[in-house]
Design an enzyme around this catalytic site. Sequence first.
Site, PDB file in Angstrom:
ATOM      1  N   HIS A 105      -3.751   1.311   7.958  1.00 49.13           N
ATOM      2  CA  HIS A 105      -2.394   1.875   7.895  1.00 49.13           C
ATOM      3  C   HIS A 105      -2.346   3.062   6.926  1.00 49.13           C
ATOM      4  CE1 HIS A 105       2.167   1.183   7.834  1.00 49.13           C
ATOM      5  NE2 HIS A 105       1.975   2.041   6.853  1.00 49.13           N
ATOM      6  N   GLU A 106      -2.954   2.874   5.742  1.00 42.95           N
ATOM      7  CA  GLU A 106      -2.890   3.935   4.722  1.00 42.95           C
ATOM      8  C   GLU A 106      -3.769   5.130   5.095  1.00 42.95           C
ATOM      9  OE1 GLU A 106      -0.459   3.558   2.933  1.00 42.95           O
ATOM     10  OE2 GLU A 106      -0.236   1.398   3.071  1.00 42.95           O
TER      11      GLU A 106
ATOM     12  N   GLY B 223       0.829  -1.203   0.000  1.00 42.83           N
ATOM     13  CA  GLY B 223       0.000   0.000   0.000  1.00 42.83           C
ATOM     14  C   GLY B 223       0.859   1.246   0.000  1.00 42.83           C
TER      15      GLY B 223
ATOM     16  N   GLN C 184       3.112   9.931   1.264  1.00 44.40           N
ATOM     17  CA  GLN C 184       4.414   9.274   1.158  1.00 44.40           C
ATOM     18  C   GLN C 184       5.195   9.675  -0.085  1.00 44.40           C
ATOM     19  OE1 GLN C 184       2.586   5.248   2.134  1.00 44.40           O
ATOM     20  NE2 GLN C 184       4.613   5.016   3.007  1.00 44.40           N
TER      21      GLN C 184
ATOM     22  N   HIS D 120      -2.007   7.285   7.422  1.00 45.85           N
ATOM     23  CA  HIS D 120      -1.034   8.154   6.741  1.00 45.85           C
ATOM     24  C   HIS D 120      -1.682   9.476   6.316  1.00 45.85           C
ATOM     25  CE1 HIS D 120       2.844   6.233   6.224  1.00 45.85           C
ATOM     26  NE2 HIS D 120       2.328   5.121   5.772  1.00 45.85           N
TER      27      HIS D 120
ATOM     28  N   CYS E 269       6.626  -0.217   7.085  1.00 46.22           N
ATOM     29  CA  CYS E 269       6.194   0.926   6.280  1.00 46.22           C
ATOM     30  C   CYS E 269       7.329   1.338   5.348  1.00 46.22           C
ATOM     31  CB  CYS E 269       5.842   2.078   7.219  1.00 46.22           C
ATOM     32  SG  CYS E 269       5.316   3.563   6.358  1.00 46.22           S
ATOM     33  N   LEU E 270       6.993   1.625   4.090  1.00 47.42           N
ATOM     34  CA  LEU E 270       8.026   2.028   3.127  1.00 47.42           C
ATOM     35  C   LEU E 270       8.704   3.337   3.554  1.00 47.42           C
ATOM     36  CD1 LEU E 270       6.211   1.270  -0.264  1.00 47.42           C
ATOM     37  CD2 LEU E 270       7.994  -0.085   0.847  1.00 47.42           C
TER      38      LEU E 270
HETATM   39 ZN    ZN Z   1       3.199   3.255   5.665  1.00 47.72          ZN
END
Ligand code: ZN
Length: 159
Positions: free
Chosen positions: A130-131, A46, A51, A134, A88-89
Amino acid sequence: MAIRYVRKIGDEVLRKKAKPVTEINSHILTILEDMAQTMYLNDGVGLAANQIGVLRRLVVIDVGEGLLELINPEIVYEEGEQVGAEGCLSIPGVVGEVKRPKKVKVKYLDREGKEREIEGEDLLARALCHEIDHLNGVLFIDKAIRFLDEEEKEQVKEV
Ligand code: ZN
């Protein structure tokens, strides 16, 4: 389409609240396409627009069941509880256990501007939460109840 740079922890854009999309135009669709490409290149499940430095409420997710593009996603129902490892990226190398709902229902607009709803369980519920976090400037490390050490991390698939 283009690969975008994934912002990392410390970048203030990750702590800002993204604004709702008011018009789905070619610019918004290009951002969604770039987000999907960037997510796949980085082997993520995701990605939220914050991000890549864009403060709009846009999310892409693929938990292995095809690409989901969510515009203005909003959790409208949640049920149960699950605790699982999350990464997380934007926070490379960190894995933590986070408590999330077992099931969520999310309302969103698709790329045609049509209102839709998706129900997610387990990994999909986790990815949706999670997204959407963000988009509100919230990171999983804020909610982690425990961080995994190196040995444990090797045994866990990052999400
Ligand atoms: Zn993340």
